[in-house]
Scaffold this motif. Structure first.
Motif, PDB file in Angstrom:
ATOM      1  N   LEU A 266       0.825  -1.209   0.000  1.00 18.94           N
ATOM      2  CA  LEU A 266       0.000   0.000   0.000  1.00 18.94           C
ATOM      3  C   LEU A 266       0.859   1.259   0.000  1.00 18.94           C
ATOM      4  CD1 LEU A 266      -3.074  -0.557   2.345  1.00 18.94           C
ATOM      5  CD2 LEU A 266      -3.089   0.317   0.019  1.00 18.94           C
ATOM      6  N   ALA A 267       1.965   1.235   0.754  1.00 23.41           N
ATOM      7  CA  ALA A 267       2.860   2.392   0.767  1.00 23.41           C
ATOM      8  C   ALA A 267       3.369   2.686  -0.648  1.00 23.41           C
ATOM      9  CB  ALA A 267       4.026   2.144   1.720  1.00 23.41           C
ATOM     10  N   GLY A 268       3.786   1.639  -1.367  1.00 22.83           N
ATOM     11  CA  GLY A 268       4.261   1.827  -2.743  1.00 22.83           C
ATOM     12  C   GLY A 268       3.145   2.251  -3.680  1.00 22.83           C
ATOM     13  N   ILE A 269       1.955   1.696  -3.489  1.00 20.79           N
ATOM     14  CA  ILE A 269       0.817   2.040  -4.351  1.00 20.79           C
ATOM     15  C   ILE A 269       0.430   3.503  -4.169  1.00 20.79           C
ATOM     16  CG2 ILE A 269      -1.657   1.633  -4.676  1.00 20.79           C
ATOM     17  CD1 ILE A 269      -1.057  -1.362  -4.077  1.00 20.79           C
ATOM     18  N   TYR A 270       0.385   3.958  -2.921  1.00 21.28           N
ATOM     19  CA  TYR A 270       0.055   5.359  -2.663  1.00 21.28           C
ATOM     20  C   TYR A 270       1.084   6.290  -3.292  1.00 21.28           C
ATOM     21  CZ  TYR A 270      -3.722   4.359   0.661  1.00 21.28           C
ATOM     22  OH  TYR A 270      -4.899   3.964   1.248  1.00 21.28           O
ATOM     23  N   ARG A 271       2.353   5.884  -3.249  1.00 18.62           N
ATOM     24  CA  ARG A 271       3.374   6.707  -3.913  1.00 18.62           C
ATOM     25  C   ARG A 271       3.144   6.722  -5.422  1.00 18.62           C
ATOM     26  NH1 ARG A 271       6.727   6.346  -7.353  1.00 18.62           N
ATOM     27  NH2 ARG A 271       6.252   4.126  -7.503  1.00 18.62           N
ATOM     28  N   ALA A 272       2.812   5.545  -5.985  1.00 26.42           N
ATOM     29  CA  ALA A 272       2.653   5.444  -7.433  1.00 26.42           C
ATOM     30  C   ALA A 272       1.488   6.287  -7.949  1.00 26.42           C
ATOM     31  CB  ALA A 272       2.457   3.974  -7.836  1.00 26.42           C
ATOM     32  N   ILE A 273       0.442   6.467  -7.136  1.00 22.89           N
ATOM     33  CA  ILE A 273      -0.718   7.250  -7.602  1.00 22.89           C
ATOM     34  C   ILE A 273      -0.674   8.688  -7.079  1.00 22.89           C
ATOM     35  CG2 ILE A 273      -2.163   5.211  -7.829  1.00 22.89           C
ATOM     36  CD1 ILE A 273      -3.495   5.863  -5.213  1.00 22.89           C
ATOM     37  N   GLY A 274       0.447   9.063  -6.446  1.00 25.87           N
ATOM     38  CA  GLY A 274       0.643  10.457  -6.081  1.00 25.87           C
ATOM     39  C   GLY A 274       0.104  10.878  -4.738  1.00 25.87           C
ATOM     40  N   VAL A 275      -0.328   9.941  -3.898  1.00 26.04           N
ATOM     41  CA  VAL A 275      -0.839  10.303  -2.580  1.00 26.04           C
ATOM     42  C   VAL A 275       0.312  10.576  -1.616  1.00 26.04           C
ATOM     43  CG1 VAL A 275      -2.173   9.476  -0.604  1.00 26.04           C
ATOM     44  CG2 VAL A 275      -2.975   9.031  -2.926  1.00 26.04           C
ATOM     45  N   LEU A 276       1.387   9.798  -1.709  1.00 23.00           N
ATOM     46  CA  LEU A 276       2.556   9.954  -0.854  1.00 23.00           C
ATOM     47  C   LEU A 276       3.771  10.313  -1.693  1.00 23.00           C
ATOM     48  CD1 LEU A 276       2.081   6.861   1.516  1.00 23.00           C
ATOM     49  CD2 LEU A 276       1.656   9.264   2.072  1.00 23.00           C
ATOM     50  N   SER A 277       4.697  11.059  -1.076  1.00 21.57           N
ATOM     51  CA  SER A 277       5.860  11.522  -1.832  1.00 21.57           C
ATOM     52  C   SER A 277       6.978  10.494  -1.909  1.00 21.57           C
ATOM     53  CB  SER A 277       6.402  12.810  -1.192  1.00 21.57           C
ATOM     54  OG  SER A 277       6.790  12.577   0.155  1.00 21.57           O
ATOM     55  N   LYS A 278       7.100   9.598  -0.927  1.00 23.84           N
ATOM     56  CA  LYS A 278       8.214   8.654  -0.896  1.00 23.84           C
ATOM     57  C   LYS A 278       7.756   7.196  -0.966  1.00 23.84           C
ATOM     58  CE  LYS A 278      11.044  11.767   1.942  1.00 23.84           C
ATOM     59  NZ  LYS A 278      11.726  11.927   3.262  1.00 23.84           N
ATOM     60  N   GLY A 279       6.788   6.826  -0.143  1.00 23.79           N
ATOM     61  CA  GLY A 279       6.266   5.459  -0.186  1.00 23.79           C
ATOM     62  C   GLY A 279       7.024   4.461   0.643  1.00 23.79           C
ATOM     63  N   GLN A 280       7.808   4.911   1.625  1.00 24.06           N
ATOM     64  CA  GLN A 280       8.502   3.960   2.495  1.00 24.06           C
ATOM     65  C   GLN A 280       7.563   3.446   3.570  1.00 24.06           C
ATOM     66  OE1 GLN A 280       8.581   7.159   2.880  1.00 24.06           O
ATOM     67  NE2 GLN A 280       9.142   7.810   4.936  1.00 24.06           N
ATOM     68  N   LEU A 281       7.888   2.295   4.147  1.00 21.85           N
ATOM     69  CA  LEU A 281       7.132   1.727   5.262  1.00 21.85           C
ATOM     70  C   LEU A 281       8.005   1.749   6.503  1.00 21.85           C
ATOM     71  CD1 LEU A 281       4.533   0.154   6.227  1.00 21.85           C
ATOM     72  CD2 LEU A 281       5.882  -1.917   5.888  1.00 21.85           C
ATOM     73  N   VAL A 282       7.504   2.363   7.573  1.00 29.64           N
ATOM     74  CA  VAL A 282       8.187   2.368   8.864  1.00 29.64           C
ATOM     75  C   VAL A 282       7.341   1.540   9.818  1.00 29.64           C
ATOM     76  CG1 VAL A 282       8.976   3.775  10.799  1.00 29.64           C
ATOM     77  CG2 VAL A 282       9.243   4.616   8.456  1.00 29.64           C
ATOM     78  N   GLU A 283       7.897   0.440  10.305  1.00 26.26           N
ATOM     79  CA  GLU A 283       7.146  -0.493  11.147  1.00 26.26           C
ATOM     80  C   GLU A 283       7.621  -0.406  12.587  1.00 26.26           C
ATOM     81  OE1 GLU A 283       6.169  -5.300  11.539  1.00 26.26           O
ATOM     82  OE2 GLU A 283       7.525  -4.558   9.980  1.00 26.26           O
ATOM     83  N   VAL A 284       6.702  -0.224  13.524  1.00 30.50           N
ATOM     84  CA  VAL A 284       7.038  -0.152  14.947  1.00 30.50           C
ATOM     85  C   VAL A 284       5.968  -0.890  15.753  1.00 30.50           C
ATOM     86  CG1 VAL A 284       8.263   2.063  14.811  1.00 30.50           C
ATOM     87  CG2 VAL A 284       5.800   2.038  15.253  1.00 30.50           C
ATOM     88  N   ASP A 285       6.272  -1.104  17.023  1.00 26.28           N
ATOM     89  CA  ASP A 285       5.265  -1.540  17.986  1.00 26.28           C
ATOM     90  C   ASP A 285       5.386  -0.627  19.197  1.00 26.28           C
ATOM     91  OD1 ASP A 285       7.564  -2.355  19.220  1.00 26.28           O
ATOM     92  OD2 ASP A 285       7.171  -4.496  19.071  1.00 26.28           O
ATOM     93  N   ARG A 286       4.796  -0.990  20.302  1.00 25.26           N
ATOM     94  CA  ARG A 286       4.810  -0.115  21.478  1.00 25.26           C
ATOM     95  C   ARG A 286       6.232   0.273  21.880  1.00 25.26           C
ATOM     96  NH1 ARG A 286       2.075   1.019  26.609  1.00 25.26           N
ATOM     97  NH2 ARG A 286       3.695   1.247  28.179  1.00 25.26           N
ATOM     98  N   SER A 287       7.159  -0.686  21.864  1.00 22.21           N
ATOM     99  CA  SER A 287       8.523  -0.402  22.315  1.00 22.21           C
ATOM    100  C   SER A 287       9.215   0.649  21.459  1.00 22.21           C
ATOM    101  CB  SER A 287       9.348  -1.692  22.330  1.00 22.21           C
ATOM    102  OG  SER A 287       9.567  -2.166  21.015  1.00 22.21           O
ATOM    103  N   GLY A 288       8.780   0.810  20.223  1.00 23.29           N
ATOM    104  CA  GLY A 288       9.380   1.816  19.353  1.00 23.29           C
ATOM    105  C   GLY A 288       8.815   3.200  19.535  1.00 23.29           C
ATOM    106  N   LEU A 289       7.757   3.316  20.353  1.00 24.11           N
ATOM    107  CA  LEU A 289       7.096   4.615  20.539  1.00 24.11           C
ATOM    108  C   LEU A 289       7.142   5.109  21.976  1.00 24.11           C
ATOM    109  CD1 LEU A 289       3.864   3.916  18.444  1.00 24.11           C
ATOM    110  CD2 LEU A 289       5.850   5.227  17.704  1.00 24.11           C
TER     111      LEU A 289
END
Length: 470
Positions: A266-289
């Motif tokens: 979805l991140a790549g798709i949103y970038r491809a259709i112009g919704v997002l500028s980069k399209g990277q995925l950042v994955e976290v859970d509670r410990s990362g926040l």
């Protein structure tokens, strides 16, 4: 060179570090208990570090794990598949049972054992992260979370610090700057960008989505969402009113159902259709926040948001941020920071929260802002027996293994039984991977008895390799 730190060196550093700390413990009963329990605690910590790594386990991980013991204690002898299962099933960090006694000693004697033990834990976890010579951001986040958990307990008991705690960020492996171009290589003309590998096209991303096993309703939902975004853009181009719409998503389902994979696509798709500028995925859970002190959680969550700008922030097990039994939990601070970030960057950030269906519904009801921003739900159903078999066959093809007719029939029956008898611990594709790795390990044991197995024998998984122990 990857893995330049040998298992013997890991054992030496670990054993010396633990022994040096043990020598600081004046209380004989506490010293004996620490000696008995420290290895078990640190081995559990290693599982957590490697779960956050995200990369596949290697034989070196097994060597490292089996090196975590001190003199006088039994040395572990874990097998590859046992370690893989333990890492995937890591339950989360908890302070060791001897830690309350350690803090009590500090309160009476004015010593600093608990704070020093926190530093020892940080150093040991960083040592385990060095299995591939890289301390990633995710690994550092886990180490920080463990240190924060121990530090919070010390703070609660009013234990003073004798020195600032270790800064885990100093140990994170940064990407080196690219080497300057050789003198004989002409630089590109001013204003002309260096050529980069092209990002996947919309057609390529949609083909990858269609190629995923199962998930028919999720695929339909993704395509419907894309159509909605495209039509909204056309209306904007023609000067027609466009009602507000949130693209933030909730992924509901059990582990191993492809939620992270769909988020990446979805991140790549949103970038491809112009919704997002980069399209990277950042994955976290509670410990990362979440951090362990007031104000630190907002900073930690803000840093994650900055990394995710232009792409998708995927929060797994997001329900862990909202603990109804602890109204002062720092997870609420993380939620409030996330909501503000989503508002401030609503044009170039999409947040996807994921987890078990029932727990996620409680999470979304925990804050009115969550319900208003997350109003699109994707349901990830469990894989049935045939789909589990399809995933297993794909793993075999990818890794150069074949199934003979008897082995295929055995595997098919096993996966159907796995689905029919599933319970709350059912892991979907994770269970398939675990069974694949156990089959590969049994095949290796079987082939080790042969003098010179040929290529076909090295590739073949037989019924004997696939049979699970009762």
């Amino acid at each position: 060179m990857k893995g330049s730190l040998s298992a013997a060196e890991v054992h030496r550093q670990y054993s010396e570090g633990v022994a040096a700390f043990r020598g600081q413990i004046a209380d004989a009963a506490l010293r004996e208990r620490f000696t008995r329990e420290a290895d078990v605690f640190f081995r559990a910590c290693a599982l957590g570090v490697w779960q956050r790594d995200g990369a596949s386990l290697t034989p070196r991980h097994v060597e490292y794990y089996n090196a975590i013991y001190t003199r006088g204690n039994p040395a572990p002898s874990i097998l590859f598949w046992e370690l893989s299962t333990a890492v995937s099933g890591y339950p989360g960090f908890r302070a060791p049972d001897f830690f309350p006694r350690m803090r009590a000693c500090d309160k009476v004697a004015g010593s600093h054992l608990a704070r020093r033990f926190t530093d020892l834990t940080v150093l040991m976890l960083l040592l385990f992260a060095a299995v591939d010579d890289v301390v990633s951001e995710a690994e550092a986040g886990f180490v920080n979370a463990c240190a924060d958990a121990l530090g919070t307990l010390c703070d609660r008991d009013g234990l003073a610090e004798e020195k600032p705690p270790l800064d885990v960020g100093q140990f994170v492996t940064r990407r080196p700057a690219p080497d300057p171009a050789p003198a004989e290589t002409p630089a590109p003309p001013a204003g002309e960008a260096q050529e980069e590998a092209p990002a996947p096209s919309l057609e390529e991303l949609m083909a990858e989505l269609d190629g995923l096993c199962g998930l028919e309703q999720v695929k339909a939902d993704v395509k419907s969402l894309i159509n909605l975004v495209k039509v909204r853009r056309l209306r904007q181009e023609h000067g027609l009113p466009v009602p507000p719409m949130s693209l933030h998503l909730v992924f509901l389902g059990n582990p191993g159902t492809g939620k992270t994979t769909v988020a990446r696509l979805l991140a790549g798709i949103y970038r491809a259709i112009g919704v997002l500028s980069k399209g990277q995925l950042v994955e976290v859970d509670r410990s990362g926040l979440v951090a362990g002190f007031v104000g630190q959680t907002a900073l930690k969550t803000g840093e994650v948001l900055q990394k995710a700008l232009g792409g998708v922030l995927f929060i797994d097990e997001a329900y862990a941020l909202a603990n109804p039994d602890a109204p002062n939990d720092f997870g609420r601070e993380a939620i409030e920071t996330l909501l503000k970030g989503m508002e401030d960057h609503r044009d170039d950030l999409i947040v996807i929260v994921a987890g078990y269906t029932e727990l996620m519904e409680r999470f979304l009801h925990a804050n009115p802002g969550l319900e208003s921003r997350f109003n699109k739900y994707f349901h990830f159903d469990d894989y049935n027996g045939a789909q589990l078999m399809e995933i297993f066959q794909a793993m075999c093809r990818k890794n150069g293994y074949t199934l003979d007719p008897a082995g295929e029939a055995c595997a098919r029956a096993q996966f159907q039984a796995l689905y029919d008898q599933r319970d709350e611990n059912f892991g979907n594709a994770r269970d398939v991977r675990n069974r694949f790795e156990r089959a590969v390990a049994r095949q290796a044991d079987r082939l080790a008895a042969l003098e010179a197995p040929g290529k076909e024998e090295l590739m073949a998984l037989t019924e004997a390799d696939l049979k699970e122990e009762a």
